[in-house]
Write an enzyme that holds these catalytic residues in place. Structure first.
Site, PDB file in Angstrom:
ATOM      1  N   ARG A   1      21.353 -41.844  47.404  1.00  0.00           N
ATOM      2  CA  ARG A   1      20.669 -40.716  48.023  1.00  0.00           C
ATOM      3  C   ARG A   1      19.694 -40.110  47.019  1.00  0.00           C
ATOM      4  NH1 ARG A   1      25.609 -37.052  49.342  1.00  0.00           N
ATOM      5  NH2 ARG A   1      26.111 -37.850  47.268  1.00  0.00           N
TER       6      ARG A   1
ATOM      7  N   VAL B   1      30.635 -32.469  43.448  1.00  0.00           N
ATOM      8  CA  VAL B   1      30.913 -31.197  42.770  1.00  0.00           C
ATOM      9  C   VAL B   1      32.303 -30.692  43.135  1.00  0.00           C
ATOM     10  CG1 VAL B   1      30.240 -28.776  42.523  1.00  0.00           C
ATOM     11  CG2 VAL B   1      28.487 -30.558  42.651  1.00  0.00           C
TER      12      VAL B   1
ATOM     13  N   ASP C   1      37.067 -30.153  53.918  1.00  0.00           N
ATOM     14  CA  ASP C   1      35.770 -30.753  54.212  1.00  0.00           C
ATOM     15  C   ASP C   1      35.693 -31.010  55.709  1.00  0.00           C
ATOM     16  OD1 ASP C   1      33.614 -32.386  52.155  1.00  0.00           O
ATOM     17  OD2 ASP C   1      33.491 -32.827  54.301  1.00  0.00           O
TER      18      ASP C   1
ATOM     19  N   CYS D   1      19.454 -32.926  41.900  1.00  0.00           N
ATOM     20  CA  CYS D   1      19.209 -31.701  41.138  1.00  0.00           C
ATOM     21  C   CYS D   1      17.773 -31.590  40.630  1.00  0.00           C
ATOM     22  CB  CYS D   1      20.185 -31.623  39.961  1.00  0.00           C
ATOM     23  SG  CYS D   1      21.906 -31.424  40.450  1.00  0.00           S
TER      24      CYS D   1
ATOM     25  N   THR E   1      22.888 -28.257  49.055  1.00  0.00           N
ATOM     26  CA  THR E   1      21.734 -27.392  49.330  1.00  0.00           C
ATOM     27  C   THR E   1      20.480 -28.228  49.120  1.00  0.00           C
ATOM     28  OG1 THR E   1      21.980 -26.561  47.065  1.00  0.00           O
ATOM     29  CG2 THR E   1      22.751 -25.142  48.850  1.00  0.00           C
TER      30      THR E   1
ATOM     31  N   THR F   1      23.817 -24.949  44.420  1.00  0.00           N
ATOM     32  CA  THR F   1      22.551 -24.548  43.800  1.00  0.00           C
ATOM     33  C   THR F   1      21.717 -23.768  44.810  1.00  0.00           C
ATOM     34  OG1 THR F   1      22.551 -26.487  42.369  1.00  0.00           O
ATOM     35  CG2 THR F   1      20.442 -25.379  42.720  1.00  0.00           C
TER      36      THR F   1
END
Length: 461
Positions: A362, A47, A66, A291, A116, A151
């Site tokens: 993942r 993202v 990061d 997601c 998240t 999110t």
């Protein structure tokens, strides 16, 4: 084009005056007048990195921050760490990649795009958001606008992000800094729906901040910006988008299980039903990724806090989580139909990532299929043209082929339908396999009649 503060920061200057900033904030606003805005993107994953690149391509000065040193090292070396952009795209002189949090203080806007996930009990894990907010708050200058893109469930920005920013900065939201929320809509592996191509939803703490944040995104999103009436609406819109997909996919997954027991072809049924103008086209399959399998839990969690259990949302999750078991069961039945002894059987799994066209393993549900098959002492190997072999071997605990070979296997499971597999010659594949092979084609990449003519026992959802 050069985006200047006269376009995107003047509204912030007006807010500075309205909220009676301290003198150093006012001086900072005056100093910035006419200069190019600086944006810091916190979190350079699938993202954050496209955001950083997109803003840099629109002539903003961008700081890409990061905490992962290896990620930053690779980006500084000009390597696209997501696989969705290009090495050339990340090699932009307007982006500074860093692990130095002090550089956050140079930014006029800070966009937080950290993971998240959910924990082992399917509850939202906001540790990354809180940690990022603490870091940002400790470094940001007065007058900064902080935008959360991660999110979250409705209320998180006000209840979690803002307090963490205030505690770390000793500033007050709406006076010392400003807050907005804009849910990410990234679609890894989809070149037609990048940052510029998908309408951006934005919400903010008040109308002036909303217009400021909207103008910022409008400068990089060609598809336009939708202004949500509140931060909570913007937060909810994200989890609802993916919960809706989860619900619809759960329906066709459950349908495929029911029709399989009736000996009715699910794909044929969906094609027939799809001839009606208002039928929605969803197909059964494994539901992995960051997601769709995650966001419904955010909605359910927040709803349960208010005393309402969203049963349909939870049931859909249960159905989709059961699909790996069903795929494993189809594979076992196919091997039995081929008169194979399970503990002596060898199965090759094609496609190990969570979706076609990407290498990200993942949250891939293929791992669950492999785990179920391994319970029967089946010898399993895998191949994926995108995923890193060593990473897959460690995560899936199976042998991974560097070059595709079907020799000696009793069955092939096409788990993730990468486009590269569509070119396989089924007759040639069958000739390499053991006698009487099985083909479990999870999403229906191949024609059933062609597979049967090639000599396979064929199964699909």
């Amino acid at each position: 084009m050069t985006t200047t503060l006269s376009d995107t920061k003047n509204r912030a200057d007006e807010r500075h005056s309205e909220y009676a900033f301290q003198s150093d904030s006012e001086e900072h606003a005056d100093e910035q007048s006419g200069q190019t805005a600086t944006i810091c993107v916190v979190g350079l994953g699938y993202v954050g990195l496209p955001l950083a690149v997109g803003f840099a391509q629109s002539d903003y000065r961008v700081i890409g921050y990061d905490v992962d040193e290896s990620t930053v090292d690779r980006l500084q070396s000009g390597v696209d760490t997501t696989g969705d952009l290009s090495d050339e795209a990340v090699q932009n002189d307007d982006i500074s990649y860093t692990t130095d949090a002090s550089q956050i203080g140079d930014a006029d806007y800070v966009i937080i795009a950290v993971p998240t996930p959910i924990d082992e009990d399917d509850r939202p894990d906001l540790n990354y958001v809180e940690s990022a907010a603490t870091t940002v708050g400790s470094k940001m200058k007065p007058g900064t606008t902080v935008i959360l893109e991660s999110t979250v469930y409705p209320g998180t920005t006000r209840e979690v992000l803002v307090p963490a920013l205030e505690d770390a900065s000793d500033l007050t939201a709406g006076e010392g800094f400003f807050v907005g929320y804009s849910p990410e809509r990234a679609t890894p592996g989809d070149e037609e729906h990048g940052l510029a191509d998908v309408v951006k939803v934005v919400g903010a703490q008040d109308e002036k901040v909303l217009e400021d944040v909207a103008a910022l995104y409008e400068s990089v999103v060609d598809a336009g910006v939708h202004r949500a009436p509140s931060i909570e609406v913007a937060e909810a819109s994200k989890v609802v988008e993916n919960t809706q997909r989860d619900l619809n996919i759960a329906f066709v997954n459950e349908l495929s299980m029911a029709l399989e027991r009736m000996d009715v072809d699910t794909q044929a049924v969906l094609e027939a039903a799809g001839t009606k103008w208002n039928f929605h086209d969803y197909r059964p399959g494994l539901v992995g990724g960051h997601c769709i399998p995650v966001d419904p839990y955010f909605l359910a969690h927040r709803s349960a806090r208010e005393g309402f259990e969203p049963e349909l949302v939870r049931t859909s999750r249960t159905v989709n989580e059961s699909v790996p078991d069903h795929v494993a069961e189809l594979t076992i039945k196919a091997l039995n139909n081929c008169h194979k002894t399970l503990r002596d059987s060898r199965v090759l799994v094609l496609g190990l990532s969570y979706k076609s066209g990407v290498g990200d393993i993942r949250s891939s549900k293929v791992a669950d299929v492999v785990e179920r098959l391994a319970e029967y002492d089946i010898d399993i190997a895998g191949f994926d043209p995108f995923a890193d072999d060593e990473t897959v071997e460690d995560a899936f605990e199976l042998d991974v082929q560097e070059r595709l070979s079907f020799e000696g296997f009793d069955a092939v499971v096409v788990a993730t339908p990468h486009a590269e597999f569509e070119q396989l010659d089924l007759e040639a594949v069958a000739s390499e396999l053991a006698e009487d092979p099985a083909l479990v084609d999870v999403t229906g990449t191949f024609d059933e009649d062609a597979a049967c003519e090639a000599g396979f026992v064929y199964r699909r959802l």
